[in-house]
Scaffold this motif. Structure first.
Motif, PDB file in Angstrom:
ATOM      1  N   ALA A  28       0.896  -1.280   0.002  1.00  0.00           N
ATOM      2  CA  ALA A  28       0.072   0.018   0.066  1.00  0.00           C
ATOM      3  C   ALA A  28       0.872   1.341  -0.009  1.00  0.00           C
ATOM      4  O   ALA A  28       2.026   1.346   0.755  1.00  0.00           O
ATOM      5  CB  ALA A  28      -0.825  -0.021   1.214  1.00  0.00           C
ATOM      6  N   THR A  29       0.474   2.227  -0.723  1.00  0.00           N
ATOM      7  CA  THR A  29       1.252   3.416  -0.848  1.00  0.00           C
ATOM      8  C   THR A  29       0.955   4.208   0.747  1.00  0.00           C
ATOM      9  O   THR A  29      -0.095   4.195   1.405  1.00  0.00           O
ATOM     10  CB  THR A  29       0.594   4.405  -1.805  1.00  0.00           C
ATOM     11  OG1 THR A  29      -0.744   4.631  -1.731  1.00  0.00           O
ATOM     12  CG2 THR A  29       0.681   3.694  -3.248  1.00  0.00           C
ATOM     13  N   ASP A  30       2.046   5.037   0.918  1.00  0.00           N
ATOM     14  CA  ASP A  30       2.038   5.684   2.182  1.00  0.00           C
ATOM     15  C   ASP A  30       2.213   7.212   2.362  1.00  0.00           C
ATOM     16  O   ASP A  30       2.482   7.822   3.120  1.00  0.00           O
ATOM     17  CB  ASP A  30       3.187   5.139   3.196  1.00  0.00           C
ATOM     18  CG  ASP A  30       4.314   4.981   2.652  1.00  0.00           C
ATOM     19  OD1 ASP A  30       4.501   5.555   1.484  1.00  0.00           O
ATOM     20  OD2 ASP A  30       5.453   4.444   3.164  1.00  0.00           O
ATOM     21  N   VAL A  31       2.247   7.639   1.072  1.00  0.00           N
ATOM     22  CA  VAL A  31       2.604   9.273   0.929  1.00  0.00           C
ATOM     23  C   VAL A  31       1.746   9.585  -0.210  1.00  0.00           C
ATOM     24  O   VAL A  31       1.776   8.873  -1.444  1.00  0.00           O
ATOM     25  CB  VAL A  31       4.118   9.421   0.796  1.00  0.00           C
ATOM     26  CG1 VAL A  31       4.602   8.894  -0.352  1.00  0.00           C
ATOM     27  CG2 VAL A  31       4.176  10.857   0.973  1.00  0.00           C
ATOM     28  N   VAL A  32       1.236  10.821  -0.137  1.00  0.00           N
ATOM     29  CA  VAL A  32       0.566  11.293  -1.419  1.00  0.00           C
ATOM     30  C   VAL A  32       1.284  12.670  -1.861  1.00  0.00           C
ATOM     31  O   VAL A  32       1.435  13.630  -0.926  1.00  0.00           O
ATOM     32  CB  VAL A  32      -0.891  11.605  -1.195  1.00  0.00           C
ATOM     33  CG1 VAL A  32      -1.349  12.381  -2.592  1.00  0.00           C
ATOM     34  CG2 VAL A  32      -1.716  10.532  -0.843  1.00  0.00           C
TER      35      VAL A  32
END
Length: 605
Positions: A28-32
């Motif tokens: 899962a991605t953890d930064v936008v």
């Protein structure tokens, strides 16, 4: 086109609409990261391992309890960040001349330096620029063009300066050593050159001109300054490059030139070209036609007065090479008053400036005599040019007589050995200004010397009702002097010339119309006979074809009567076989009646 591939992993970036980009991964991605209108959903670890800037921003966002960061004013926009992000993930990216500058600026913004990791993106881009881009002629021009949209980043990173230096250095290379591709669409001089291969044919000296025409005016100016500063480029090549650039960007249509949306751009363009003109103001730099075109555009778009004066000075050096069409300059804004169709005052200024530059030429030794002969030829060309321009503007009803006279007299006497062109201009002016005062008509006709008219022009002038009668008499008199070996006309000429300027109104003839017409025909025949007797040889044959106006017939009759009186005084000893015109007997009553009325009918026996 040069390119460079970085990374080895397949590209797994995907889009969800036009404003969301994410990495397809089991993790899962953890930064936008938001760049402009686009959000990138990514992982912290690959980004932070390459970017010092993102390390700081992520740390700050974490302390603020958020996983979203924004990159304001990011150079290159979402596309440049996309390349940087893929590089951080080790995915395959391809650098080329179109994207290398945005990527380099983005890497600088993200601080992807060697201190963060060896072989980082900034280092690899610099290798690509120095080893590939700056060694390629066309790629360097592409990079320079793309760098304009990334000011001031591209300027601070010295990408623009390095591109300019590379271009200037290549233009200074001997053409025989040019081994890179370039654009040269000019037509070959011969069919043999068409079949030759590029490798066999030596590039022309102006091989670089066409490619540089694609640059915007501010970058073009900087490139040309760098080329000129090297001192290896001749003035004629600089002039040719500026001419090609003007042809490429200056529109031919008046509306496109001075339209509200284009006037400012065109003014900057023409001012830049004038500023870049070679220091050599002679004909070796720029052609007169090109300079005249620049002057026209400068007037229309309202260029600075100093730059227009510079053009005037340059044009005046080689004005004799201009054409009449080149001199049809638009009128500069003068405010009040009715203006002419073309700027006659500016042409007067050009002619006077040209003459002033040449009036000190004097003959001496053989070299100076050759130069003097050359200057005479130039002055004659100038005279023909001015006379042609006068013929063009003489039909303008707003052209004042002072302007006409000033321009006509601006040409030195040596520059106008034949006055046919001036006579044509005067005739057009008289035709288009029929209400001129007699003094003005006398003034403008005094500009030409009838002795310098050709035989054809003299024949035309002798039948021209628009000319003052005095001028017609002078034309016929000098034509007779030129073609006949007889003695000059009788001394009564001066008194007749003075009288011709003050002809009294003709009285109403009470004779019936039919009798008057027949009598007029008899007088016309007598006038032709008088002209035939007056002009011997070739002129006599031409005089048979002339149909002179009535006032010319009256003057010839007077002249012939005067000659008859003189020959009667000499007696009858003159032989009729002489080569002179035959003697004439005049009745005393006819001579007496001539003194009382110039318009009375008479006959010559």
């Amino acid at each position: 086109m040069k390119f460079m591939k970085l990374g080895s992993k397949p590209d797994s970036f995907q889009s969800n609409g036009s404003d969301i980009r994410f990495v397809a991964s089991d993790l899962a991605t953890d930064v936008v990261v938001q760049v402009g209108e686009v959000k990138f959903y990514l992982h912290k670890f690959p980004l932070l391992s390459k970017s010092s800037k993102l390390q700081k921003l992520v740390l700050k966002a974490t302390s603020d309890g958020t996983d979203e960061i924004s990159l304001h004013d990011f150079p290159g926009g979402p596309k440049a960040f996309d390349i940087c992000a893929k590089f951080c993930y080790g995915m395959v990216v391809t650098l080329n001349p179109y994207n290398v500058v945005p990527t380099r600026c983005a890497a600088e913004y993200l601080e992807m330096t060697e201190t963060v990791e060896k072989g980082n993106l900034i280092f690899k881009i610099e290798v690509f620029l120095n080893s590939s881009i700056f060694r390629s002629w066309k790629d360097t021009i592409i990079v320079l063009q793309s760098a304009k949209n990334l000011f001031p980043w591209s300027e601070e990173l010295k990408i623009v300066g390095r591109c300019i230096d590379s271009i200037a250095a290549k233009t200074s290379v001997d053409p025989s050593n040019v081994n890179w591709s370039y654009t040269y669409s000019k037509r070959m001089n011969s069919a043999d050159e068409i079949v030759e291969t590029v490798e066999q044919r030596v590039p022309p000296k102006d091989w670089w001109i066409e490619d540089l025409c694609e640059l915007d005016v501010d970058l073009y100016k900087r490139v040309m300054v760098a080329i000129k500063s090297k001192g290896r480029m001749s003035a004629d090549l600089i002039g040719e490059a500026l001419r090609a650039y003007a042809v490429r960007w200056l529109p031919d249509r008046y509306e496109a030139l001075v339209g509200e949306d284009y006037a400012k751009r065109n003014r900057v363009l023409v001012e830049t070209i004038i500023w870049l003109l070679p220091s050599d103001k002679g004909p070796g730099g720029c052609s007169c036609r090109f300079l005249m075109k620049l002057l026209k555009v400068a007037i229309l778009v309202g260029a600075g007065e100093g730059l227009k004066e510079e053009l005037v000075n340059r044009v005046s050096i080689q004005l004799h090479k201009a054409s009449v069409k080149d001199l049809l300059l638009p009128v500069r804004s003068s405010g009040e008053g009715v203006s002419t169709n073309y700027d006659v005052e500016l042409v007067i200024e050009l002619v006077r400036s040209y003459v002033a530059r040449n009036e000190d030429v004097q003959g001496g030794d053989e070299k100076e005599m050759i130069e003097l002969s050359f200057e005479r030829e130039n002055l004659i060309a100038l005279g023909e040019l001015v006379d042609g321009f006068l013929c063009e503007v003489a039909s303008d009803p707003n052209l004042g007589i002072n302007s006409f006279v000033e321009l006509a007299t601006a040409v030195p006497e040596m520059g106008r050995p034949i006055h046919d062109g001036l006579y044509t201009a005067i005739d057009i002016y008289l035709k288009e200004h029929p209400d001129m005062m007699k003094s003005d008509k006398k003034r403008i006709c005094g500009l030409m010397e009838v002795r310098k008219l050709s035989t054809e022009a003299s024949i035309h002038a002798a039948q021209n009702d628009r000319l003052p009668l005095r001028v017609v008499v002078q034309v016929l008199f000098f034509e007779q002097q030129r073609t006949a070996t007889s003695t000059p006309l009788p001394g009564k000429l001066n008194s007749i010339l003075e009288e011709s300027d003050h002809d009294p109104p003709q009285p109403i003839d009470p004779e019936p119309i039919s009798l008057k017409v027949s009598k007029e025909e008899r007088e016309r025949s007598k006038a032709r006979n008088s002209v035939t007797s007056l002009m011997s040889g070739r002129v006599a044959n031409r005089a048979d074809r002339l149909l002179l106006p009535s006032r010319s017939r009256r003057i010839f009759d007077k002249l012939w009567i005067g000659k008859g009186e003189r020959e009667n005084g000499k007696g009858e000893s003159e032989t009729s076989g002489s080569s002179q015109s035959p003697p004439v007997s005049v009745k005393a009553g006819e001579v007496k009646s001539l003194g009382s009325s110039r318009n009375r009918r008479y006959s010559v026996s």
